[in-house]
Structure formats: C-alpha cells, structure tokens
Design a protein around this motif. Sequence first.
Motif, PDB file in Angstrom:
ATOM      1  N   ALA A  84     -20.849 -82.574   0.871  1.00 45.24           N
ATOM      2  CA  ALA A  84     -20.186 -82.309  -0.411  1.00 45.24           C
ATOM      3  C   ALA A  84     -21.025 -81.283  -1.159  1.00 45.24           C
ATOM      4  O   ALA A  84     -22.257 -81.365  -1.161  1.00 45.24           O
ATOM      5  CB  ALA A  84     -20.045 -83.586  -1.226  1.00 45.24           C
ATOM      6  N   LEU A  89     -21.386 -78.874  -4.823  1.00 46.59           N
ATOM      7  CA  LEU A  89     -21.018 -78.631  -6.213  1.00 46.59           C
ATOM      8  C   LEU A  89     -21.590 -77.271  -6.573  1.00 46.59           C
ATOM      9  O   LEU A  89     -22.799 -77.071  -6.517  1.00 46.59           O
ATOM     10  CB  LEU A  89     -21.599 -79.725  -7.120  1.00 46.59           C
ATOM     11  CG  LEU A  89     -21.270 -79.647  -8.596  1.00 46.59           C
ATOM     12  CD1 LEU A  89     -19.768 -79.738  -8.812  1.00 46.59           C
ATOM     13  CD2 LEU A  89     -21.956 -80.781  -9.333  1.00 46.59           C
ATOM     14  N   ASP A 100     -23.700 -85.601 -12.538  1.00 44.99           N
ATOM     15  CA  ASP A 100     -23.069 -84.680 -11.586  1.00 44.99           C
ATOM     16  C   ASP A 100     -23.453 -85.016 -10.150  1.00 44.99           C
ATOM     17  O   ASP A 100     -22.612 -84.980  -9.248  1.00 44.99           O
ATOM     18  CB  ASP A 100     -23.471 -83.241 -11.903  1.00 44.99           C
ATOM     19  CG  ASP A 100     -22.862 -82.748 -13.207  1.00 44.99           C
ATOM     20  OD1 ASP A 100     -21.738 -83.191 -13.538  1.00 44.99           O
ATOM     21  OD2 ASP A 100     -23.506 -81.933 -13.886  1.00 44.99           O
ATOM     22  N   LYS A 133     -21.535 -88.149  -8.947  1.00 44.70           N
ATOM     23  CA  LYS A 133     -20.169 -87.832  -8.514  1.00 44.70           C
ATOM     24  C   LYS A 133     -20.174 -87.126  -7.162  1.00 44.70           C
ATOM     25  O   LYS A 133     -19.277 -87.332  -6.338  1.00 44.70           O
ATOM     26  CB  LYS A 133     -19.483 -86.949  -9.554  1.00 44.70           C
ATOM     27  CG  LYS A 133     -19.172 -87.660 -10.846  1.00 44.70           C
ATOM     28  CD  LYS A 133     -18.530 -86.703 -11.824  1.00 44.70           C
ATOM     29  CE  LYS A 133     -18.331 -87.354 -13.175  1.00 44.70           C
ATOM     30  NZ  LYS A 133     -17.738 -86.405 -14.143  1.00 44.70           N
ATOM     31  N   LEU A 134     -21.189 -86.303  -6.925  1.00 48.46           N
ATOM     32  CA  LEU A 134     -21.281 -85.572  -5.668  1.00 48.46           C
ATOM     33  C   LEU A 134     -21.548 -86.518  -4.496  1.00 48.46           C
ATOM     34  O   LEU A 134     -20.938 -86.383  -3.438  1.00 48.46           O
ATOM     35  CB  LEU A 134     -22.385 -84.525  -5.777  1.00 48.46           C
ATOM     36  CG  LEU A 134     -22.469 -83.492  -4.676  1.00 48.46           C
ATOM     37  CD1 LEU A 134     -21.201 -82.664  -4.636  1.00 48.46           C
ATOM     38  CD2 LEU A 134     -23.666 -82.612  -4.889  1.00 48.46           C
ATOM     39  N   ALA A 145     -20.793 -89.720  -4.413  1.00 44.09           N
ATOM     40  CA  ALA A 145     -19.571 -90.514  -4.249  1.00 44.09           C
ATOM     41  C   ALA A 145     -18.511 -89.706  -3.491  1.00 44.09           C
ATOM     42  O   ALA A 145     -17.788 -90.245  -2.643  1.00 44.09           O
ATOM     43  CB  ALA A 145     -19.039 -90.952  -5.601  1.00 44.09           C
ATOM     44  N   SER A 146     -18.430 -88.420  -3.781  1.00 41.59           N
ATOM     45  CA  SER A 146     -17.485 -87.557  -3.070  1.00 41.59           C
ATOM     46  C   SER A 146     -17.859 -87.423  -1.600  1.00 41.59           C
ATOM     47  O   SER A 146     -16.984 -87.430  -0.723  1.00 41.59           O
ATOM     48  CB  SER A 146     -17.459 -86.181  -3.729  1.00 41.59           C
ATOM     49  OG  SER A 146     -16.641 -85.292  -3.013  1.00 41.59           O
ATOM     50  N   ALA A 147     -19.146 -87.306  -1.309  1.00 41.56           N
ATOM     51  CA  ALA A 147     -19.590 -87.214   0.083  1.00 41.56           C
ATOM     52  C   ALA A 147     -19.286 -88.505   0.838  1.00 41.56           C
ATOM     53  O   ALA A 147     -18.931 -88.469   2.024  1.00 41.56           O
ATOM     54  CB  ALA A 147     -21.084 -86.901   0.132  1.00 41.56           C
ATOM     55  N   ALA A 177     -16.727 -90.482   0.204  1.00 45.78           N
ATOM     56  CA  ALA A 177     -15.282 -90.433   0.455  1.00 45.78           C
ATOM     57  C   ALA A 177     -14.966 -89.461   1.588  1.00 45.78           C
ATOM     58  O   ALA A 177     -14.097 -89.742   2.430  1.00 45.78           O
ATOM     59  CB  ALA A 177     -14.552 -90.033  -0.817  1.00 45.78           C
ATOM     60  N   ASN A 178     -15.677 -88.335   1.644  1.00 45.70           N
ATOM     61  CA  ASN A 178     -15.481 -87.380   2.736  1.00 45.70           C
ATOM     62  C   ASN A 178     -15.838 -87.997   4.082  1.00 45.70           C
ATOM     63  O   ASN A 178     -15.161 -87.754   5.086  1.00 45.70           O
ATOM     64  CB  ASN A 178     -16.323 -86.123   2.503  1.00 45.70           C
ATOM     65  CG  ASN A 178     -15.841 -85.303   1.342  1.00 45.70           C
ATOM     66  OD1 ASN A 178     -14.745 -85.486   0.837  1.00 45.70           O
ATOM     67  ND2 ASN A 178     -16.678 -84.383   0.899  1.00 45.70           N
ATOM     68  N   GLU A 229     -19.929 -98.255   5.152  1.00 42.41           N
ATOM     69  CA  GLU A 229     -20.533 -97.441   4.097  1.00 42.41           C
ATOM     70  C   GLU A 229     -21.992 -97.811   3.852  1.00 42.41           C
ATOM     71  O   GLU A 229     -22.737 -97.028   3.268  1.00 42.41           O
ATOM     72  CB  GLU A 229     -19.727 -97.548   2.816  1.00 42.41           C
ATOM     73  CG  GLU A 229     -18.375 -96.870   2.919  1.00 42.41           C
ATOM     74  CD  GLU A 229     -17.637 -96.842   1.603  1.00 42.41           C
ATOM     75  OE1 GLU A 229     -18.135 -97.409   0.620  1.00 42.41           O
ATOM     76  OE2 GLU A 229     -16.552 -96.236   1.569  1.00 42.41           O
TER      77      GLU A 229
END
Length: 126
Positions: free
Chosen positions: A6, A8, A47, A50-51, A53-55, A57-58, A72
């Motif tokens: 992920a 940003l 920030d 969130k990054l 958490a996005s990784a 999900a990816n 996980e």
Amino acid sequence: MVEATARLRQVRITPQKARRVVDLIRGKQAAEALAILKFSPQSAATDVYKLVASAMANAKVKADAENTYLDEQDLFVQRAFVDEGTTLKRFQPRAQGRAFRINKRTSHITVVLSTPEVDGDKKGNR
C-alpha cells in the motif's frame, strides 16, 4: 506467501517526521502495528494507521484471488519506508523588502505486508 503493498503519495508531512512513526512499526505484526499507531501521539500516525489497514485489506483481496487461506494474525510489516515527495515553495515577506522562502515538504509512504515463508514455499529447496 502473500505479499501486499500500500502506498500513500504526496501526503503533507515532512519525511523526517513520518520516518519517526514508520520506524515504530517496522518488523512488527500487522495487528500489533495498528495498536501502536492508534495510541501514538504523532499526527503522521493516523495516516500510517490507515495505510497499514489498507495493506491488510489488499492482502485479503490478493489471497482470495489466489484461492489461498490468509490468517490476518500471520501478516507482518516486511518493509516500511518513507521517500521524499515534491516540495511546495512558498514565500513570506520579511523586513526591508526581502522575501523568506518556506519549504512545505511532502512524503511518499510505502508499507509492504507479508506472511512468513513456509519451508515448502522456498525456491531452490530439493
């Protein structure tokens, strides 16, 4: 082995301040990294939270696409780094007609999560 990335880009935090936060989570489990970031007082922590958490999900989407099981709890921060982005140059008036330059720095933050390698997954094993 699942590996998810992920990024940003162009975030308005100086790279030096962002690196302080990223250094806290490098090498940790993803769930532990989220807990650390949630309670960190630095503004860059939101920030980076969130990054990560996005990784996560990816990684889940990537595992579903490959039809592999992903727990996980197995994910850990393999690599996390901060690169310098573009610098916004602003000018502020000073005494006697002079101008003072203000550099507003930006960062590119990258987080790579992966699962540990299983002995059967290693290439070159015979």
